[in-house]
Design a protein around this motif. Structure first.
Motif, short mmCIF file in Angstrom:
data_model
loop_
_atom_site.label_atom_id
_atom_site.label_comp_id
_atom_site.label_asym_id
_atom_site.label_seq_id
_atom_site.Cartn_x
_atom_site.Cartn_y
_atom_site.Cartn_z
N MET A 10 -38.49 -6.53 34.43
CA MET A 10 -38.85 -5.24 33.78
C MET A 10 -38.68 -4.04 34.77
N MET A 11 -39.00 -4.54 36.22
CA MET A 11 -38.78 -3.15 37.30
C MET A 11 -37.39 -2.85 37.31
N GLU A 12 -36.31 -3.91 37.13
CA GLU A 12 -35.18 -3.57 37.14
C GLU A 12 -34.82 -2.44 36.15
N LYS A 13 -35.39 -2.73 35.12
CA LYS A 13 -35.06 -2.04 33.57
C LYS A 13 -36.01 -0.81 33.33
N LYS A 14 -36.87 -0.50 34.45
CA LYS A 14 -37.97 0.57 34.31
C LYS A 14 -37.23 1.71 33.62
N GLU A 15 -36.30 2.28 33.89
CA GLU A 15 -35.62 3.66 33.52
C GLU A 15 -35.45 3.60 32.17
N ASP A 16 -34.74 2.40 31.62
CA ASP A 16 -34.12 1.85 30.26
C ASP A 16 -35.43 2.02 29.47
N LEU A 17 -36.44 1.34 29.69
CA LEU A 17 -37.55 1.02 28.92
C LEU A 17 -38.38 2.59 28.75
N ALA B 276 -44.51 10.23 31.96
CA ALA B 276 -45.55 9.34 31.49
C ALA B 276 -44.97 8.11 31.23
N ALA B 277 -43.82 7.82 30.74
CA ALA B 277 -43.26 6.84 29.97
C ALA B 277 -43.08 5.98 31.32
N ARG B 278 -42.46 6.69 32.42
CA ARG B 278 -42.50 5.72 33.66
C ARG B 278 -43.63 5.18 34.20
N ASN B 279 -44.63 6.13 34.22
CA ASN B 279 -45.86 5.32 34.54
C ASN B 279 -46.40 4.19 33.79
N GLU B 280 -46.23 4.35 32.27
CA GLU B 280 -46.52 3.25 31.51
C GLU B 280 -45.79 1.89 31.73
N VAL B 281 -44.59 2.04 32.22
CA VAL B 281 -43.79 0.76 32.26
C VAL B 281 -44.25 0.23 33.65
N GLN B 282 -44.58 1.07 34.54
CA GLN B 282 -45.08 0.34 35.69
C GLN B 282 -46.20 -0.15 35.68
#
Ligand code: ADP
Length: 475
Positions: free
Chosen positions: A71-78, A92-98
């Motif tokens: 999931m961390m590797e795919k953070k940007e895609d997600l 905000a989307a990046r923060n949510e993935v984290q």
């Protein structure tokens, strides 16, 4: 859909469209699963349960670590998929993935700390042992406003506890769920342990979750109305349930607070996710003599926020999720204005240029808001900040508690005794004291009153997926 470790179409091949709320474009078609598809997923989860729950906690933990890493590797895609599908700005989307990934990591660790207990007995021959065991197959229903983190917040503790799970994500955001399940597949979580059923109409599938006897627990995040319906169904079948429902957060500014700091915090948390958060402030209480100064500072900050496509740089306000969300906001604003509220800024749908294709509403500030108005009682789930004047400390606590909801509340003060009094007297599950982000995978999230029951995250989060078994041994 992902059932028993395989990607499947719906049984009747039905599909539905997924839209970008910023542009109105169709992004993709996904399977429109039926109650029969859900039953197949539940059966798969049931078949996988014995093996999964018999793994050591260390084994289960390894799967969660693997998913966290991917999931961390795919953070940007997600994050990009989330912005396209749900609309929130990319940052905000990046923060949510984290935040979402944090739950995988936290519960990978907590899996190893599912402790039992021994209890002294009054009888010399007797020994009591308390064992914690997984509840069984879990049915999870998640909302569209936090389409990734609400999945891991349920799935990670369930898996850590030894449960298997079937997820039905919101019809507005199935693509985020599909991306998450690709991660679980890549992490080699065994077939049947995690299952995904997407569907356009949640009602028939919801009924199957309630009535299927294999499902032992329901976990739901969404509106209070649907939560109550699921709770009454779960009661009929005596299923365990945890619910994270609506909110109507008060934001209390005391007269000793730094008005700039308080206004900054209030704007950030009010307009987070365009107001589409269950912890979003819905009533901002300001001492009567400070209303003008606070409103000016607050409004300057609101007017500096750019609305637009979350993919574009500098955008702070994304679209609302759809036309119904816009109508709800319009209705609340009209109602407030008709009853004497004053419009300071905003108060209209945004239709300039390409914004007309999406569901944009201008960030809005209202003053003179009173308890006769809908917005004082109903969750807005949109970018409207109602400012309410108050006259004293006791008065404001009473006003803040005057709601059926009890999720989050915020307090701004420099006075420790006011802070502690508010912390103790506010009837909400989460209190931010000079803090607008009192959330973390390590901290218990949840509400009281009509905001739900049970807690997610933290040490407590895993208990929702465990039964307590007592052994009385006579030796
Ligand atoms: P919102 O108003 O925020 O969309 P909902 O409670 O309607 O909140 O939606 C949250 C989740 O609940 C979504 O996944 C949605 O599909 C699901 N849902 C809505 N109605 C039902 C229902 N009758 N049975 C089961 N799930 C439902």
């Amino acid at each position: 859909m992902y059932i028993n470790g395989k990607w499947e179409k719906a049984e009747n091949n039905a599909e539905f469209d997924v839209f970008n709320p910023a542009t109105g474009d169709v992004l993709s078609q996904v399977a429109d699963g039926s109650p029969g598809d859900l039953a197949a997923a539940i059966n798969a989860a049931d078949r996988a349960f014995n093996t999964w729950s018999s793994l050591t906690a260390y084994n289960r933990s390894q799967y969660l670590y693997a998913a966290w890493k991917i999931m961390m590797e795919k953070k940007e895609d997600l994050a990009r998929i989330m912005t396209m599908e749900q609309g929130k700005p990319l940052t905000a989307a990046r923060n949510e993935v984290q935040y979402g990934a944090d739950f995988l990591l936290w519960f990978a660790e907590e899996a190893k700390r599912i402790y039992g207990e021994t209890i002294p007995s009054a009888r010399p021959d007797q020994r009591f042992f308390v064992l914690k065991q997984p509840v069984g197959v879990v049915g999870a229903i998640t909302p569209w406003n936090y389409p990734v983190s609400m999945i891991t917040r349920k799935l990670a503790p369930a898996l850590a506890a030894g449960c298997t799970i079937v997820l039905k994500p919101a019809e507005a955001t199935p693509l985020c769920a599909i991306e998450m399940f690709k991660i679980f597949e890549e992490a080699k979580i065994p077939p049947g342990v995690v299952n995904l059923v997407t569907t356009f109409d949640p009602k028939p599938v919801g009924k199957e979750f309630i009535s299927n006897p294999i499902v032992k627990k329901l976990t739901f995040t969404g509106s209070t109305g649907v939560g109550k319906m699921l709770a009454s169904g779960a009661a009929l079948h005596m299923k365990r349930i945890s619910l994270e429902l609506g909110g109507h957060a008060p934001f209390i500014v005391y007269d000793d607070a730094d008005p700039v700091h308080a206004a900054k915090g209030a704007v950030l948390v009010k307009f987070l996710n365009t107001g589409q958060a269950c912890i979003s402030p819905n009533r901002i209480f300001v001492p009567r003599h400070m209303v003008d100064a606070f409103t000016e500072e607050f409004t300057n900050r609101v007017n500096a926020m750019k609305a637009g496509n979350g993919m574009d740089k500098g955008v702070k306000i994304g679209p609302l999720v759809g036309p119904d969300a816009v109508s709800k906001v319009e209705n609340q604003v009209e109602d407030a204005l008709s009853k004497g509220a004053k419009l300071v800024t905003g108060g209209r749908r945004l239709t300039d240029n390409f914004l007309a294709n999406g569901y944009f509403y201008a960030p809005t500030v209202l003053t003179n808001v009173t308890k006769e108005m809908l917005i004082y009682r109903e969750e807005t789930f949109g970018p409207v900040a109602p400012i309410i004047a108050y006259d004293g400390d006791d008065d404001v606590i009473e006003m803040a508690n005057d709601t059926v909801y009890g999720l989050a509340a915020y307090v701004y003060t420099k006075n420790i005794s006011r802070a502690m009094t508010a912390f103790e007297r506010l009837k909400f599950g989460i209190i931010g004291i000079n803090d607008i982000n009192p959330t973390s995978a390590a901290a218990p999230f949840g509400g009281i009153k009509e905001s739900g029951m049970g807690r997610e995250g933290a040490r407590e989060g895993i208990n929702e997926y465990l039964e307590t078994k007592l052994g009385g041994f006579s030796i």
